[in-house]
Each structure stands twice: as structure tokens, then as C-alpha cells.
Design a protein around this motif. Structure first.
Motif, PDB file in Angstrom:
ATOM      1  N   VAL A   1      13.381 -73.328  23.603  1.00 22.26           N
ATOM      2  CA  VAL A   1      12.521 -73.395  24.787  1.00 22.26           C
ATOM      3  C   VAL A   1      12.266 -71.984  25.325  1.00 22.26           C
ATOM      4  CG1 VAL A   1      12.412 -74.126  27.211  1.00 22.26           C
ATOM      5  CG2 VAL A   1      13.140 -75.747  25.453  1.00 22.26           C
ATOM      6  N   GLY A   2      13.331 -71.178  25.345  1.00 17.90           N
ATOM      7  CA  GLY A   2      13.172 -69.791  25.771  1.00 17.90           C
ATOM      8  C   GLY A   2      12.242 -69.024  24.854  1.00 17.90           C
ATOM      9  N   TYR A   3      12.312 -69.334  23.565  1.00 16.96           N
ATOM     10  CA  TYR A   3      11.428 -68.717  22.578  1.00 16.96           C
ATOM     11  C   TYR A   3       9.972 -69.049  22.903  1.00 16.96           C
ATOM     12  CZ  TYR A   3      10.268 -67.127  17.789  1.00 16.96           C
ATOM     13  OH  TYR A   3       9.770 -66.454  16.702  1.00 16.96           O
ATOM     14  N   VAL A   4       9.700 -70.319  23.212  1.00 15.76           N
ATOM     15  CA  VAL A   4       8.343 -70.745  23.552  1.00 15.76           C
ATOM     16  C   VAL A   4       7.855 -70.042  24.825  1.00 15.76           C
ATOM     17  CG1 VAL A   4       6.894 -72.680  24.290  1.00 15.76           C
ATOM     18  CG2 VAL A   4       8.559 -73.011  22.455  1.00 15.76           C
ATOM     19  N   ILE A   5       8.684 -70.089  25.875  1.00 21.55           N
ATOM     20  CA  ILE A   5       8.295 -69.494  27.158  1.00 21.55           C
ATOM     21  C   ILE A   5       8.034 -67.995  27.005  1.00 21.55           C
ATOM     22  CG2 ILE A   5       9.074 -68.973  29.504  1.00 21.55           C
ATOM     23  CD1 ILE A   5      10.651 -71.604  29.438  1.00 21.55           C
ATOM     24  N   THR A   6       8.929 -67.326  26.271  1.00 21.65           N
ATOM     25  CA  THR A   6       8.778 -65.878  26.078  1.00 21.65           C
ATOM     26  C   THR A   6       7.472 -65.544  25.366  1.00 21.65           C
ATOM     27  OG1 THR A   6      11.184 -65.613  25.933  1.00 21.65           O
ATOM     28  CG2 THR A   6       9.844 -63.821  25.102  1.00 21.65           C
ATOM     29  N   LEU A   7       7.164 -66.303  24.316  1.00 19.54           N
ATOM     30  CA  LEU A   7       5.945 -66.033  23.555  1.00 19.54           C
ATOM     31  C   LEU A   7       4.690 -66.300  24.390  1.00 19.54           C
ATOM     32  CD1 LEU A   7       6.990 -67.554  20.105  1.00 19.54           C
ATOM     33  CD2 LEU A   7       6.803 -65.134  20.696  1.00 19.54           C
ATOM     34  N   VAL A   8       4.737 -67.352  25.201  1.00 14.71           N
ATOM     35  CA  VAL A   8       3.595 -67.646  26.078  1.00 14.71           C
ATOM     36  C   VAL A   8       3.425 -66.522  27.100  1.00 14.71           C
ATOM     37  CG1 VAL A   8       2.722 -69.195  27.861  1.00 14.71           C
ATOM     38  CG2 VAL A   8       3.702 -70.138  25.767  1.00 14.71           C
TER      39      VAL A   8
ATOM     40  N   LEU B   1      -0.578 -59.499  25.714  1.00 12.10           N
ATOM     41  CA  LEU B   1      -1.230 -59.191  24.446  1.00 12.10           C
ATOM     42  C   LEU B   1      -2.737 -59.454  24.465  1.00 12.10           C
ATOM     43  CD1 LEU B   1       1.494 -60.623  22.042  1.00 12.10           C
ATOM     44  CD2 LEU B   1       0.863 -58.219  22.273  1.00 12.10           C
ATOM     45  N   LEU B   2      -3.165 -60.503  25.144  1.00  7.01           N
ATOM     46  CA  LEU B   2      -4.594 -60.841  25.134  1.00  7.01           C
ATOM     47  C   LEU B   2      -5.435 -59.872  25.974  1.00  7.01           C
ATOM     48  CD1 LEU B   2      -4.418 -64.751  25.205  1.00  7.01           C
ATOM     49  CD2 LEU B   2      -5.029 -63.266  23.277  1.00  7.01           C
ATOM     50  N   PRO B   3      -5.074 -59.634  27.237  1.00  5.69           N
ATOM     51  CA  PRO B   3      -5.918 -58.718  28.030  1.00  5.69           C
ATOM     52  C   PRO B   3      -5.735 -57.245  27.679  1.00  5.69           C
ATOM     53  CG  PRO B   3      -4.070 -59.456  29.359  1.00  5.69           C
ATOM     54  CD  PRO B   3      -4.014 -60.235  28.074  1.00  5.69           C
ATOM     55  N   MET B   4      -4.628 -56.899  26.996  1.00  3.81           N
ATOM     56  CA  MET B   4      -4.354 -55.487  26.713  1.00  3.81           C
ATOM     57  C   MET B   4      -4.387 -55.198  25.212  1.00  3.81           C
ATOM     58  SD  MET B   4      -1.207 -54.884  29.437  1.00  3.81           S
ATOM     59  CE  MET B   4      -1.179 -53.106  29.178  1.00  3.81           C
TER      60      MET B   4
ATOM     61  N   ASN C   1       5.053 -52.145  23.228  1.00  9.48           N
ATOM     62  CA  ASN C   1       6.221 -51.663  23.965  1.00  9.48           C
ATOM     63  C   ASN C   1       6.412 -52.448  25.259  1.00  9.48           C
ATOM     64  OD1 ASN C   1       4.594 -49.274  22.652  1.00  9.48           O
ATOM     65  ND2 ASN C   1       6.747 -48.730  22.451  1.00  9.48           N
ATOM     66  N   TYR C   2       5.289 -52.721  25.943  1.00  8.41           N
ATOM     67  CA  TYR C   2       5.364 -53.504  27.177  1.00  8.41           C
ATOM     68  C   TYR C   2       5.892 -54.916  26.910  1.00  8.41           C
ATOM     69  CZ  TYR C   2       2.366 -49.819  29.136  1.00  8.41           C
ATOM     70  OH  TYR C   2       1.844 -48.612  29.550  1.00  8.41           O
ATOM     71  N   VAL C   3       5.501 -55.465  25.778  1.00 11.46           N
ATOM     72  CA  VAL C   3       5.967 -56.805  25.414  1.00 11.46           C
ATOM     73  C   VAL C   3       7.488 -56.825  25.246  1.00 11.46           C
ATOM     74  CG1 VAL C   3       6.006 -58.492  23.529  1.00 11.46           C
ATOM     75  CG2 VAL C   3       3.823 -57.636  24.386  1.00 11.46           C
ATOM     76  N   LEU C   4       8.038 -55.799  24.624  1.00 14.80           N
ATOM     77  CA  LEU C   4       9.497 -55.724  24.456  1.00 14.80           C
ATOM     78  C   LEU C   4      10.203 -55.621  25.797  1.00 14.80           C
ATOM     79  CD1 LEU C   4       9.811 -53.477  21.287  1.00 14.80           C
ATOM     80  CD2 LEU C   4      10.809 -55.741  21.576  1.00 14.80           C
ATOM     81  N   VAL C   5       9.618 -54.894  26.732  1.00 17.81           N
ATOM     82  CA  VAL C   5      10.191 -54.813  28.076  1.00 17.81           C
ATOM     83  C   VAL C   5      10.170 -56.186  28.738  1.00 17.81           C
ATOM     84  CG1 VAL C   5       9.847 -53.879  30.399  1.00 17.81           C
ATOM     85  CG2 VAL C   5       9.644 -52.378  28.416  1.00 17.81           C
TER      86      VAL C   5
ATOM     87  N   LEU D   1       0.254 -59.886  18.255  1.00 16.81           N
ATOM     88  CA  LEU D   1      -0.470 -61.079  18.699  1.00 16.81           C
ATOM     89  C   LEU D   1      -0.388 -62.189  17.656  1.00 16.81           C
ATOM     90  CD1 LEU D   1      -2.263 -62.428  20.806  1.00 16.81           C
ATOM     91  CD2 LEU D   1      -4.256 -61.391  19.686  1.00 16.81           C
ATOM     92  N   GLN D   2      -0.655 -61.860  16.389  1.00 22.39           N
ATOM     93  CA  GLN D   2      -0.568 -62.877  15.333  1.00 22.39           C
ATOM     94  C   GLN D   2       0.861 -63.376  15.166  1.00 22.39           C
ATOM     95  OE1 GLN D   2      -2.931 -64.421  13.625  1.00 22.39           O
ATOM     96  NE2 GLN D   2      -4.494 -63.321  14.780  1.00 22.39           N
ATOM     97  N   ASN D   3       1.820 -62.459  15.264  1.00 20.63           N
ATOM     98  CA  ASN D   3       3.222 -62.875  15.151  1.00 20.63           C
ATOM     99  C   ASN D   3       3.631 -63.764  16.322  1.00 20.63           C
ATOM    100  OD1 ASN D   3       3.923 -61.722  12.703  1.00 20.63           O
ATOM    101  ND2 ASN D   3       4.458 -59.750  13.597  1.00 20.63           N
ATOM    102  N   THR D   4       3.002 -63.555  17.473  1.00 17.69           N
ATOM    103  CA  THR D   4       3.281 -64.408  18.627  1.00 17.69           C
ATOM    104  C   THR D   4       2.764 -65.821  18.382  1.00 17.69           C
ATOM    105  OG1 THR D   4       3.214 -62.560  20.176  1.00 17.69           O
ATOM    106  CG2 THR D   4       2.858 -64.746  21.096  1.00 17.69           C
ATOM    107  N   TYR D   5       1.559 -65.934  17.845  1.00 17.82           N
ATOM    108  CA  TYR D   5       1.017 -67.255  17.520  1.00 17.82           C
ATOM    109  C   TYR D   5       1.884 -67.963  16.479  1.00 17.82           C
ATOM    110  CZ  TYR D   5      -3.332 -66.022  19.956  1.00 17.82           C
ATOM    111  OH  TYR D   5      -4.260 -65.679  20.903  1.00 17.82           O
ATOM    112  N   LEU D   6       2.280 -67.239  15.455  1.00 20.35           N
ATOM    113  CA  LEU D   6       3.147 -67.821  14.420  1.00 20.35           C
ATOM    114  C   LEU D   6       4.497 -68.215  15.011  1.00 20.35           C
ATOM    115  CD1 LEU D   6       2.339 -65.310  11.556  1.00 20.35           C
ATOM    116  CD2 LEU D   6       1.803 -67.740  11.519  1.00 20.35           C
TER     117      LEU D   6
END
Length: 532
Positions: free
Chosen positions: A246-253, A259-262, A270-274, A360-365
Motif C-alpha cells: 500500500v505504501g508502494y502504491v501511495i508513494t508512486l502516486v 514527475l508529470l508537471p516537472m 532527485n526531488y522524487v527521492l526526497v 516516470l515509466q518506472n513509476t507506471y510499471l
């Protein structure tokens, strides 16, 4: 059972209470129908709802999105951008439209393929984990050392993930490799020392206490108690796994919000890792606040935390004949996890190449995997609970897919129509992995809890961590040698298929969990008698 020879009695915890006194001159003469009930220390605090939820929330945050996924993608991407195509020669780009598909970076006095560099980093990580688990893993059974050990490795992992903000140019690929190793090692350690907590939690839940009272009052048979206690372990293990997914899903969302607007921002990765690290901090810190004190025995006089672990492991290894199924499982799982972990790394390398290291693609996967993982873990738990199926049978059902993944990759050697060459295959891989491998991890962990002597949880989960997270010292080294020689990532799959198949067959036909559980309780009781 005669006392194990040349043990170090002072090096063993003495917090296990004998419930069923089993005497035998030889472990082979033990009555297979006799049930040994593991102990519950009634002085330990009852598990509260708040404590259990904080335990689940820690794993919700510790879902591996950063250290296991994005950090490798960032590291591999920077190394690829810094490397050159060996066919075109130095100065060429691995990312050019005319590139051959091969990519090397400077390494020592020569060069090394980027895929091999990633595998080397994994091999180094597993070697460091081996040192950690063997040196201080067992020491976590004493006092409050285990509690602080989990806190320490968690903070190190958080720091390594935040430090990835510095990875902004290809020239820093070596730093990316170092941070990847630190993050991967500390993340693997958090999983091991987190998992070592749950057997003790399961023995102290209100339901477990009620079962124990019914057993002591003669209201239920020992066999029923044993089965119900096993189901309680499976309940906590499966629910914590669901929370991780569930945490995996929430984090990716949440990541998509960046990822989409930037998309065109060079620092968005880097911001995503933060973001994912902050999510873990916010949810994970509560476990260290609400965890009830359940300290182990004091460290024996004259012993040190840095040496007592080695003494315990050496003593335990010398008594393997009294815990045959525990050690057969540990050794077989060492090879199985080696094959599975290396297969995952190799597929990730192929996936990153296919999708040009796109977060972004890895997030969808990842979302496809996370959603199916959550559903499958709940479904497998419902099936097990409803039909009261044993842990091993559930493990075997999920384990079959472990073998099929490298087999599918092996097909890619002879054709590009199948075998992880196409976009749809990576989607299928993530869905299938989610459906079967998430419950596989939960059941493999419960199998270890079943086979661990009560009171020695950190010691044997340290060995399990050695078998699981630190096992991949063989696979990455063999595979990177194959890739260096052939220049083809897919040539590594046959070895991984053989490794997974051989290990699986041994577990399927060579591990009796019921007998192993009774041997473990019997062994723990023997150590208690020897320590006095």
C-alpha cells in the motif's frame, strides 16, 4: 537430546521458557507426533493496537521505492550518460541513435560494461550486509541493542537517500554508486531487523495470549494451538506485507505529482527521492516512539557486542544436526534468494535500458506491480486462513513463478520476439511479479519464523538475512563475468534459472516445517537448561 558439543552457553539468551520437556538420546529418535509449544514470556508487555499499527506503518514507509528502485535507475542512468559505446570508441555516446547498445565506463586500468558495474555494486552491497548480519545480527537478541540497531540503520538509509540530491551530473556516477551501496545495504538491514521483531509480537498479541491460556487450561489440543499460533504469525506477516505494498502504491502516486508537471526539470528525479524518503520518515518514526520494551537478556559478562554474534553463529552451525530442517531451509533459501535477487537486478537493467532510465515509466510499471501485490497478498492470506493451508504449501505455490521468470528471460537469448525484449513483457513481468512474489516474500519470512528457536529470533533472522538480502554474492559475480565476456545481458538468465530451480526443489522436498518447528523449540529449551 544430548547437549550440543563445544557450545558457548554464556553466549545464548536465556529468555525461553520450557513448556514441553522432550528427552531423547538422539534427535532422529524424536517422536514426530509430539508437539512442542513455543514459550511466551508473561512478563513481556501485551501488544497494543497502537504499537501494532506503528509496526505496520514503518513497513508502509519502508517499501523500497527509493533505495531498491529509483536509486539504481539514477545510478545506472548517470553511468550510462558518462560512458561511451565501445564499438564507436571513446568520445562516443551510449545514448546516440546509432549506438550499438553496449556501454562501458572507465574502470581501473581499463573499462567495464555499465551492466557489470551495477551488478558489481550489488555484489559489494551483499558482501557488506553479510559482514553486518554475522557480526552484530545475533547481538540484537540482547538487551535493547536490537531496538537501537534498527533505528541506526534506518537513519543511515534516510541520510543516504537525502544525499542523492547531489547526484545531478554524469560525472558524479561514482558518487551515485557509493550512495546506492550505502542505501541498499542499510535498506536491506532494516528489512532483516524489522522482520526479526514480528515473531515476538505474534507471541504477545491478545489472541496469542488467549490461545495460550486455552491450551494451558486444557481447552484446546496442542496441535490446534500450534496451527493457530502459526496462523497468527502469518496474519502479522501478511498484513505488514500489505502495508508495504500500500505504501508502494501511495508513494508512486505521490511521485506522479512531481514527475508529470516537472517532466523537463533536470532535477525532478532527485526531488522524487526526497519525497519518497520523507514519506518513510513521517510514517516510520512512530515505531520507535510506540514500541513497547521487550528487552532480551543482558549481555553475558565478558562478552562484547562485536564478538558475541560470531560465537552464537559458530555454536549454532555446529549444532546443525539438531536443527536439520532449519539449516536446510537457510542454505537452500540462500541459493534461491541469490537467484531471485540477481534475476530482479538483471530484469531491472534490461527494463531501464528499454525505457531510457525514465523515472516516470518506472513509476507506471511500479504501480502495476504495487497494486497487484496488495491484491494478491490479501487474496493469498484469505485463501490460507479460510482453508487453513500450511505456510509451506502457500510458499511452494508462489515459488513456482520464481523459476519461470529467469526461464522467460532465457528465451530472449535465441529470439527478440520474447524474453524481455518488448515493452509489453515488462508490463507483464511487473504484474506477475506482484501477483506471486509479494506473497512469496511474506510466506518465506513466516517459514523462517516457524523454524526459528523462540528467544533466538534476531540470531536466526540474521542468518535468514544472510540467506536473503546478503545472499547475492554468487549471482552478481557470475552474471557480470558472463556479461563482460559475451556483451549480452540475456546470457545470464540460464545460470539464474538453474540456481532457482535447484534451490526450490530442495525446499519443496527437503524441508519439513512441522518437524523443524518442534526441533527449534526443543533446541531452545536445551540452551536454556545449559545456560544455568
Amino acid at each position: 537430546m544430548p547437549p550440543p558439543e563445544n557450545l558457548v552457553p554464556s553466549a545464548f539468551p536465556a529468555d525461553v521458557k520450557q513448556v514441553v520437556d522432550i528427552k531423547s538420546d538422539d534427535s532422529s529418535d524424536q517422536d514426530a507426533n509430539q508437539v512442542a509449544i513455543s514459550s511466551i514470556n508473561k512478563d513481556e508487555p501485551l501488544v497494543t493496537r497502537r504499537e501494532l499499527w506503528s509496526y505496520y506503518l514503518y513497513y508502509n514507509g519502508d517499501n523500497g521505492t527509493g533505495p531498491l528502485g529509483y536509486t539504481q535507475t539514477l545510478f545506472q542512468g548517470l553511468a550510462t550518460a558518462a560512458g561511451y559505446d565501445p564499438v564507436a570508441g571513446p568520445g562516443s555516446s551510449c545514448l546516440a541513435d546509432t549506438a550499438s547498445g553496449q556501454c562501458v565506463v572507465p574502470w581501473g586500468s581499463g573499462t567495464k560494461a555499465v551492466s557489470s558495474v551495477v551488478l558489481t555494486a550489488n555484489g559489494v552491497s551483499f558482501a557488506i550486509m553479510t559482514l553486518i548480519f554475522t557480526t552484530i545480527g545475533s547481538a540484537a537478541d540482547y538487551g535493547t541493542f536490537g531496538r537501537w540497531l534498527l533505528f541506526a540503520v534506518t537513519v543511515v538509509c534516510w541520510a543516504a537517500q537525502y544525499a542523492c540530491m547531489a547526484l545531478t551530473s554524469p560525472s558524479r556516477w561514482v558518487l551515485a554508486m557509493i550512495l546506492y551501496i550505502i542505501g541498499f545495504v542499510s535498506y536491506g538491514a532494516t528489512l532483516v531487523f524489522y522482520a526479526a521483531v514480528f515473531p515476538r509480537l505474534a507471541r504477545n498479541t491478545p489472541h496469542a495470549r488467549q490461545l495460550r491460556e486455552k491450551y494451558e487450561n486444557g481447552e484446546i489440543l496442542p496441535e490446534i494451538y500450534e496451527k493457530e499460533e502459526s496462523l497468527e504469525k502469518n496474519r502479522i506477516s501478511n498484513i505488514s506485507t500489505v502495508h508495504s505494498n500500500v505504501g508502494y502504491v501511495i508513494t508512486l502516486v505521490l511521485n506522479l505529482a512531481l514527475l508529470l508537471p516537472m517532466t523537463n526539470n533536470p532535477k525532478v528525479d532527485n526531488y522524487v527521492l526526497v519525497l519518497v524518503t520523507t514519506y518513510w520518515v513521517v510514517l516510520g518514526v512512530w515505531w520507535f516512539v510506540f514500541q513497547e520494551p521487550r528487552p532480551g537478556p543482558a549481555l553475558p559478562k565478558g562478552e562484547r557486542y562485536l564478538t558475541v554474534g560470531w560465537k552464537q553463529i559458530w555454536a549454532a552451525l555446529k549444532t546443525y544436526k539438531h536443527l536439520p530442517y532449519t539449516f536446510v531451509y537457510l542454505i537452500s533459501f540462500f541459493l534461491l534468494a541469490d537467484g531471485l535477487n540477481t534475476t530482479g537486478t538483471l530484469v531491472a537493467i534490461c527494463q531501464n535500458d528499454k525505457f531510457s532510465f525514465s523515472f516516470l515509466q518506472n513509476t507506471y510499471l511500479g504501480l502495476s506491480q504495487a497494486i497487484t501485490s496488495t491484491i494478491s497478498t490479501l487474496a493469498f492470506w484469505y485463501i490460507q486462513k479460510h482453508w487453513k493451508i500450511s505456510t509451506k504449501k502457500m510458499f511452494v505455490a508462489t515459488n513456482v513463478v520464481t523459476i519461470l521468470i529467469p526461464l522467460w528471460g532465457m528465451i530472449g537469448i535465441w529470439t527478440e520476439k520474447f524474453g524481455f525484449h518488448n515493452v509489453w513483457e515488462f508490463w507483464a513481468y511487473n504484474v506477475v511479479f506482484g501477483l506471486f512474489q509479494a506473497p512469496y516474500y511474506a510466506f518465506s519470512q513466516t517459514m523462517m519464523a516457524e523454524l526459528s528457536p523462540p528467544g533466538f529470533d534476531n540470531m536466526f533472522f540474521g542468518l535468514f538475512g544472510l540467506s536473503n538480502r546478503a545472499s547475492s554474492m554468487v549471482g552478481p559475480n557470475v552474471i557480470q563475468a558472463i556479461i563482460d565476456k559475451s556483451g549480452n545481458n540475456w546470457q545470464g538468465f540460464p545460470f539464474l534459472f538453474a540456481l532457482c530451480t535447484a534451490a526450490s526443489l530442495v525446499i519443496w522436498f527437503g524441508v519439513d516445517v512441522t518437524k523443524g518447528r518442534r526441533d527449534a523449540v526443543r533446541w531452545a529449551n536445551e540452551q536454556r537448561r545449559h545456560s544455568h
